[in-house]
Design a protein around this motif. Structure first.
Motif, PDB file in Angstrom:
ATOM      1  N   GLU A 140      46.891  42.327  39.949  1.00 41.01           N
ATOM      2  CA  GLU A 140      46.139  43.306  39.126  1.00 41.01           C
ATOM      3  C   GLU A 140      47.321  44.373  38.995  1.00 41.01           C
ATOM      4  OE1 GLU A 140      42.841  44.528  41.293  1.00 41.01           O
ATOM      5  OE2 GLU A 140      41.752  42.616  41.325  1.00 41.01           O
ATOM      6  N   LEU A 141      47.431  44.853  37.889  1.00 32.14           N
ATOM      7  CA  LEU A 141      48.544  45.963  37.870  1.00 32.14           C
ATOM      8  C   LEU A 141      47.978  47.292  37.356  1.00 32.14           C
ATOM      9  CD1 LEU A 141      49.698  43.150  36.511  1.00 32.14           C
ATOM     10  CD2 LEU A 141      51.670  44.362  36.560  1.00 32.14           C
ATOM     11  N   ALA A 142      48.432  48.474  37.459  1.00 36.96           N
ATOM     12  CA  ALA A 142      48.152  49.715  37.099  1.00 36.96           C
ATOM     13  C   ALA A 142      49.265  50.398  36.360  1.00 36.96           C
ATOM     14  CB  ALA A 142      48.035  50.589  38.338  1.00 36.96           C
ATOM     15  N   ARG A 143      48.974  51.073  35.183  1.00 35.30           N
ATOM     16  CA  ARG A 143      49.837  51.790  34.546  1.00 35.30           C
ATOM     17  C   ARG A 143      50.493  53.006  35.289  1.00 35.30           C
ATOM     18  NH1 ARG A 143      49.994  51.831  28.948  1.00 35.30           N
ATOM     19  NH2 ARG A 143      47.697  51.185  28.733  1.00 35.30           N
ATOM     20  N   ASP A 144      51.788  53.329  35.270  1.00 32.70           N
ATOM     21  CA  ASP A 144      52.431  54.327  35.846  1.00 32.70           C
ATOM     22  C   ASP A 144      53.407  54.938  35.122  1.00 32.70           C
ATOM     23  OD1 ASP A 144      53.446  56.149  37.606  1.00 32.70           O
ATOM     24  OD2 ASP A 144      54.463  54.587  39.311  1.00 32.70           O
ATOM     25  N   GLY A 145      52.925  55.893  34.129  1.00 28.18           N
ATOM     26  CA  GLY A 145      53.805  56.564  33.046  1.00 28.18           C
ATOM     27  C   GLY A 145      54.007  55.378  32.124  1.00 28.18           C
ATOM     28  N   HIS A 146      55.171  54.894  31.759  1.00 26.70           N
ATOM     29  CA  HIS A 146      55.292  53.778  30.829  1.00 26.70           C
ATOM     30  C   HIS A 146      55.624  52.492  31.367  1.00 26.70           C
ATOM     31  CE1 HIS A 146      55.882  56.869  27.487  1.00 26.70           C
ATOM     32  NE2 HIS A 146      56.654  57.453  28.127  1.00 26.70           N
ATOM     33  N   LYS A 147      55.612  52.720  32.889  1.00 29.28           N
ATOM     34  CA  LYS A 147      55.712  51.452  33.732  1.00 29.28           C
ATOM     35  C   LYS A 147      54.684  50.824  33.946  1.00 29.28           C
ATOM     36  CE  LYS A 147      60.449  50.979  33.989  1.00 29.28           C
ATOM     37  NZ  LYS A 147      61.133  49.861  33.153  1.00 29.28           N
ATOM     38  N   TRP A 148      54.657  49.562  34.180  1.00 30.88           N
ATOM     39  CA  TRP A 148      53.335  49.002  35.103  1.00 30.88           C
ATOM     40  C   TRP A 148      53.657  48.591  36.411  1.00 30.88           C
ATOM     41  CZ3 TRP A 148      48.319  48.251  33.221  1.00 30.88           C
ATOM     42  CH2 TRP A 148      47.857  48.431  31.898  1.00 30.88           C
ATOM     43  N   ARG A 149      52.987  48.590  37.379  1.00 28.85           N
ATOM     44  CA  ARG A 149      53.222  48.274  38.636  1.00 28.85           C
ATOM     45  C   ARG A 149      51.925  47.267  39.183  1.00 28.85           C
ATOM     46  NH1 ARG A 149      57.869  51.122  39.400  1.00 28.85           N
ATOM     47  NH2 ARG A 149      57.697  53.464  38.241  1.00 28.85           N
ATOM     48  N   PHE A 150      52.621  46.565  40.226  1.00 32.71           N
ATOM     49  CA  PHE A 150      51.441  45.608  40.777  1.00 32.71           C
ATOM     50  C   PHE A 150      50.595  46.438  41.818  1.00 32.71           C
ATOM     51  CE2 PHE A 150      54.778  42.466  39.910  1.00 32.71           C
ATOM     52  CZ  PHE A 150      53.860  41.540  39.078  1.00 32.71           C
ATOM     53  N   LYS A 151      49.257  46.331  41.633  1.00 29.58           N
ATOM     54  CA  LYS A 151      48.443  46.694  42.531  1.00 29.58           C
ATOM     55  C   LYS A 151      48.044  45.849  43.808  1.00 29.58           C
ATOM     56  CE  LYS A 151      44.602  48.090  40.509  1.00 29.58           C
ATOM     57  NZ  LYS A 151      43.425  48.655  40.018  1.00 29.58           N
ATOM     58  N   ARG A 152      47.954  44.708  43.308  1.00 26.75           N
ATOM     59  CA  ARG A 152      47.455  43.613  44.161  1.00 26.75           C
ATOM     60  C   ARG A 152      48.316  42.292  43.549  1.00 26.75           C
ATOM     61  NH1 ARG A 152      44.837  39.201  43.445  1.00 26.75           N
ATOM     62  NH2 ARG A 152      43.808  39.932  41.432  1.00 26.75           N
ATOM     63  N   VAL A 153      48.881  41.505  44.378  1.00 29.06           N
ATOM     64  CA  VAL A 153      49.562  40.256  44.166  1.00 29.06           C
ATOM     65  C   VAL A 153      48.994  38.990  44.996  1.00 29.06           C
ATOM     66  CG1 VAL A 153      51.545  38.853  44.006  1.00 29.06           C
ATOM     67  CG2 VAL A 153      51.432  41.379  43.513  1.00 29.06           C
ATOM     68  N   THR A 154      48.164  37.990  44.675  1.00 29.18           N
ATOM     69  CA  THR A 154      47.798  36.980  45.543  1.00 29.18           C
ATOM     70  C   THR A 154      48.435  35.753  44.881  1.00 29.18           C
ATOM     71  OG1 THR A 154      45.810  37.860  45.726  1.00 29.18           O
ATOM     72  CG2 THR A 154      46.017  35.629  46.422  1.00 29.18           C
ATOM     73  N   VAL A 155      49.312  35.062  45.948  1.00 29.26           N
ATOM     74  CA  VAL A 155      50.218  33.935  45.660  1.00 29.26           C
ATOM     75  C   VAL A 155      49.618  32.638  46.131  1.00 29.26           C
ATOM     76  CG1 VAL A 155      52.522  32.874  45.774  1.00 29.26           C
ATOM     77  CG2 VAL A 155      52.172  35.443  45.700  1.00 29.26           C
ATOM     78  N   ASP A 156      49.190  31.738  45.372  1.00 25.92           N
ATOM     79  CA  ASP A 156      48.653  30.355  45.914  1.00 25.92           C
ATOM     80  C   ASP A 156      49.654  29.334  45.308  1.00 25.92           C
ATOM     81  OD1 ASP A 156      47.137  28.519  46.834  1.00 25.92           O
ATOM     82  OD2 ASP A 156      45.497  28.559  45.543  1.00 25.92           O
ATOM     83  N   ASN A 157      50.024  28.230  46.187  1.00 19.32           N
ATOM     84  CA  ASN A 157      50.709  27.129  45.629  1.00 19.32           C
ATOM     85  C   ASN A 157      50.402  25.976  44.898  1.00 19.32           C
ATOM     86  OD1 ASN A 157      52.085  24.417  46.940  1.00 19.32           O
ATOM     87  ND2 ASN A 157      53.489  25.991  46.356  1.00 19.32           N
ATOM     88  N   ALA A 158      50.899  25.770  43.853  1.00 19.02           N
ATOM     89  CA  ALA A 158      50.260  24.529  43.012  1.00 19.02           C
ATOM     90  C   ALA A 158      51.031  23.293  43.640  1.00 19.02           C
ATOM     91  CB  ALA A 158      50.576  24.728  41.529  1.00 19.02           C
ATOM     92  N   TRP A 159      52.144  23.191  43.696  1.00 23.35           N
ATOM     93  CA  TRP A 159      52.784  22.012  44.369  1.00 23.35           C
ATOM     94  C   TRP A 159      53.983  22.327  45.122  1.00 23.35           C
ATOM     95  CZ3 TRP A 159      57.566  21.419  42.074  1.00 23.35           C
ATOM     96  CH2 TRP A 159      57.672  21.839  40.793  1.00 23.35           C
TER      97      TRP A 159
END
Length: 184
Positions: A140-159
């Protein structure tokens, strides 16, 4: 609206299409700043990808890979954990299959990120032990001026291929070195 061939066309005004293209670029750029920061041990680049209160969860991937990695809360905690964890490794991250959905000042990003890890200064040696990971990112990301930044990052392994213990091995190596220094 349909064009002369009968194909559905976008009815957005040009200015809205330009903003959408800009937003999609900036969202992808957040992922690229994150990967660059990890690959180059660049804390500023890594930090620029996160909101101040971002939540980073590598738990789903870690569980599959046998890596005990805590959920991290806040930009500084994320940078303070990830730079020492991956920074010394010979590592590279490649992002693909980005799926982006934007709603005003919020967005979701789903992507695959392939990461290759070698022990320090071992990546260029033939036959070096390594870990090749294909991870799914749900963000999930949020706009911060002209930039976008991550609010939440969830990482799962595929292989994974190779030996993901390389990631733990460096942590163990450091702990033993620190313990050795304390005993002297």
């Amino acid at each position: 609206d349909r064009d002369v061939t009968g194909v559905q066309t976008c009815a957005l005004p040009i200015s809205d299409l330009a903003q959408l293209a800009s937003d999609r670029y900036e969202i992808a750029d957040a992922l690229h700043r994150y990967a660059f920061g990890l690959d180059h041990g660049d804390a500023d680049s890594l930090a620029s990808a996160f909101t101040e209160s971002c939540i980073f969860d590598f738990g789903p991937a870690g569980k599959k890979l046998g890596i005990d990695f805590p959920k991290l809360n806040g930009r500084q905690a994320i940078v303070d954990a990830l730079i020492p964890f991956l920074g010394p490794l010979d590592t590279s991250h490649t992002a693909s299959n980005l799926q982006i959905e934007i709603s005003y000042d919020s967005a979701t990003l789903y992507a695959y990120v392939m990461s290759q890890h070698y022990m320090p200064r071992q990546g260029s040696r033939p036959g070096s032990e390594n870990a090749l990971l294909m991870n799914r990112y749900d963000c999930e990301l949020a706009r911060d001026g002209h930039k976008w930044r991550f609010k939440r990052v969830t990482v799962d392994n595929a292989w994974a291929q190779g030996n993901p213990e390389i990631l733990n091995a460096l942590a163990v190596q450091r702990a033993l070195a620190a313990k050795s220094r304390r005993l002297k």
